[in-house]
Design a protein around this motif. Structure first.
Motif, short mmCIF file in Angstrom:
data_model
loop_
_atom_site.label_atom_id
_atom_site.label_comp_id
_atom_site.label_asym_id
_atom_site.label_seq_id
_atom_site.Cartn_x
_atom_site.Cartn_y
_atom_site.Cartn_z
N GLU A 247 0.81 -1.22 0.00
CA GLU A 247 0.00 0.00 0.00
C GLU A 247 0.85 1.26 0.00
OE1 GLU A 247 -3.25 0.49 -0.34
OE2 GLU A 247 -3.52 -1.66 -0.65
N LYS A 248 1.99 1.21 0.61
CA LYS A 248 2.87 2.38 0.66
C LYS A 248 3.36 2.79 -0.72
CE LYS A 248 4.56 1.66 5.38
NZ LYS A 248 5.74 1.34 6.22
N HIS A 249 3.34 1.83 -1.67
CA HIS A 249 3.84 2.12 -3.01
C HIS A 249 2.72 2.54 -3.98
CE1 HIS A 249 8.06 0.73 -2.73
NE2 HIS A 249 7.59 0.02 -1.73
N LEU A 250 1.49 2.44 -3.52
CA LEU A 250 0.37 2.76 -4.41
C LEU A 250 0.06 4.25 -4.30
CD1 LEU A 250 -1.97 -0.29 -3.68
CD2 LEU A 250 -0.33 -0.01 -5.54
N HIS A 251 0.50 5.01 -5.27
CA HIS A 251 0.25 6.43 -5.27
C HIS A 251 -0.11 6.90 -6.67
CE1 HIS A 251 4.48 6.57 -6.62
NE2 HIS A 251 4.70 5.75 -5.62
N LYS A 252 -0.78 8.01 -6.74
CA LYS A 252 -1.35 8.50 -8.00
C LYS A 252 -0.27 8.75 -9.06
CE LYS A 252 -4.82 11.79 -9.58
NZ LYS A 252 -5.66 12.97 -9.22
N ASN A 253 -0.63 8.46 -10.31
CA ASN A 253 0.20 8.71 -11.49
C ASN A 253 1.45 7.84 -11.57
OD1 ASN A 253 -1.55 10.73 -12.41
ND2 ASN A 253 -0.51 12.29 -11.19
N ARG A 254 1.44 6.75 -10.81
CA ARG A 254 2.55 5.80 -10.88
C ARG A 254 1.99 4.39 -10.87
NH1 ARG A 254 8.02 6.01 -12.24
NH2 ARG A 254 9.07 4.21 -11.33
N ALA A 255 2.29 3.64 -11.92
CA ALA A 255 1.81 2.26 -12.00
C ALA A 255 2.66 1.36 -11.11
CB ALA A 255 1.85 1.78 -13.44
N VAL B 246 10.34 -7.03 -16.50
CA VAL B 246 10.34 -5.68 -15.95
C VAL B 246 11.71 -5.00 -16.01
CG1 VAL B 246 8.46 -6.28 -14.39
CG2 VAL B 246 10.83 -6.41 -13.55
N LYS B 247 12.71 -5.66 -16.52
CA LYS B 247 14.07 -5.11 -16.41
C LYS B 247 14.25 -3.77 -17.10
CE LYS B 247 15.91 -7.84 -20.30
NZ LYS B 247 16.86 -8.92 -20.66
N ASP B 248 13.44 -3.47 -18.14
CA ASP B 248 13.56 -2.18 -18.84
C ASP B 248 12.38 -1.25 -18.55
OD1 ASP B 248 15.99 -2.89 -20.10
OD2 ASP B 248 14.88 -4.04 -21.60
N MET B 249 11.54 -1.60 -17.60
CA MET B 249 10.34 -0.81 -17.31
C MET B 249 10.64 0.18 -16.19
SD MET B 249 7.16 -3.46 -17.70
CE MET B 249 6.70 -4.06 -19.35
N ASP B 250 11.15 1.34 -16.55
CA ASP B 250 11.55 2.32 -15.55
C ASP B 250 10.39 3.15 -15.02
OD1 ASP B 250 14.21 1.54 -15.82
OD2 ASP B 250 14.56 2.93 -17.47
N ASP B 251 9.23 3.06 -15.64
CA ASP B 251 8.09 3.88 -15.22
C ASP B 251 7.05 3.09 -14.44
OD1 ASP B 251 8.53 6.64 -16.61
OD2 ASP B 251 8.98 5.15 -18.15
N VAL B 252 7.41 1.89 -14.03
CA VAL B 252 6.52 1.05 -13.23
C VAL B 252 7.26 0.63 -11.97
CG1 VAL B 252 5.19 -1.09 -13.16
CG2 VAL B 252 5.37 0.18 -15.30
N ASP B 253 6.63 0.80 -10.81
CA ASP B 253 7.22 0.31 -9.56
C ASP B 253 7.00 -1.20 -9.50
OD1 ASP B 253 7.97 2.82 -8.89
OD2 ASP B 253 6.37 3.17 -7.43
N CYS B 254 8.06 -1.95 -9.23
CA CYS B 254 8.00 -3.41 -9.26
C CYS B 254 8.20 -3.97 -7.85
CB CYS B 254 9.06 -3.97 -10.20
SG CYS B 254 8.97 -3.30 -11.88
N LEU B 255 7.20 -4.67 -7.35
CA LEU B 255 7.25 -5.25 -6.01
C LEU B 255 7.06 -6.75 -6.10
CD1 LEU B 255 4.68 -2.84 -4.27
CD2 LEU B 255 7.08 -2.38 -4.79
N CYS B 256 7.66 -7.49 -5.18
CA CYS B 256 7.39 -8.92 -5.14
C CYS B 256 7.71 -9.50 -3.78
CB CYS B 256 8.09 -9.65 -6.27
SG CYS B 256 9.66 -10.35 -5.91
N GLY B 257 7.02 -10.61 -3.47
CA GLY B 257 7.27 -11.35 -2.25
C GLY B 257 7.47 -12.81 -2.58
N PHE B 258 8.06 -13.54 -1.62
CA PHE B 258 8.37 -14.95 -1.86
C PHE B 258 7.84 -15.83 -0.73
CE2 PHE B 258 11.94 -12.63 -3.91
CZ PHE B 258 11.71 -13.02 -5.22
#
Length: 217
Positions: A22-30, A51-63
């Motif tokens: 939720e902390k990463h979910l903000h307006k105008n940023r995918a 996602v390696k070349d996707m600089d305009d998307v915030d990338c999150l993951c869990g394991f």
């Protein structure tokens, strides 16, 4: 190869619970969020490469087992407008990349210097456009117009990009073969005729651009 993988890993933020997401979910940023069994799983590798070349998307993951609500082997995108979409396609790098590039976009994209690189990007693989051009700024900014376009875009997301332009984009008006007298106008550009970029291609013909008028013509 090691450098590229290290660079990709650095851009993927590790999360362990919904609060961190939720902390990463903000307006105008995918934001794209994945939950995988481990960083050695094949599905994670597809995600990492996508996602390696996707600089305009915030990338999150869990394991593995953690406090994330998302189930394991789940991937979803929250668009710049806050709209969430779950990945239901085939787990291949190209499919994952296309999904993220498509569903991170707004439903209706304004034609400007920032968004143009997304419109003409090859990542989403979309080669059809629905374009609305108006010379009336009140009409251009009208919420009713944007709602109608957004409703159409929802039904065709992944197949068609919906674009809004104001008549100040005179180069594009000429490019599509229209004049000020034609405005406002809504038209469809077929996949086979859409260029890779703007400029140097000349104007479209009436066979290449379908003008959508009130009579459905």
């Amino acid at each position: 190869m090691f450098y590229l993988r290290k660079k990709t890993q650095d851009k993927i933020v590790l999360v362990e619970n919904d609060e961190a997401i939720e902390k990463h979910l903000h307006k105008n940023r995918a934001v794209v969020v994945g939950h995988f069994r481990s960083n050695q799983s094949l599905k994670y590798r597809f995600f990492e490469d996508a996602v390696k070349d996707m600089d305009d998307v915030d990338c999150l993951c869990g394991f593995g087992e953690n406090k994330m609500t998302l189930p394991i082997d789940h991937l979803e995108v929250t668009s710049t407008e806050g709209r969430r979409t779950e990945f239901t396609g085939t787990w291949k790098m190209e499919e994952v990349k296309r999904f993220i590039a498509t569903y991170s976009l707004p439903l209706v994209i304004e034609y400007n210097a920032y968004w143009n690189r997304f419109i003409f990007s090859g990542d989403h693989g979309i080669r059809q456009e629905l374009v609305y051009i108006s010379d009336n700024y009140d009409l251009y900014d009208a919420s009713e117009v944007k709602k109608v376009l957004a409703d159409v875009a929802v039904d065709h997301q992944g197949d068609v990009i919906t674009v809004m332009m104001n008549a100040g984009q005179s180069m594009m008006l000429n490019y599509f073969g229209f004049t000020q007298e034609d405005l406002p106008i809504l038209f469809y550009v077929a996949a086979s005729e859409l260029p890779n970029g703007v400029g140097g291609h000349g104007s479209y013909t009436t066979q290449e651009v379908r003008v959508l008028r009130g009579n459905g013509g």
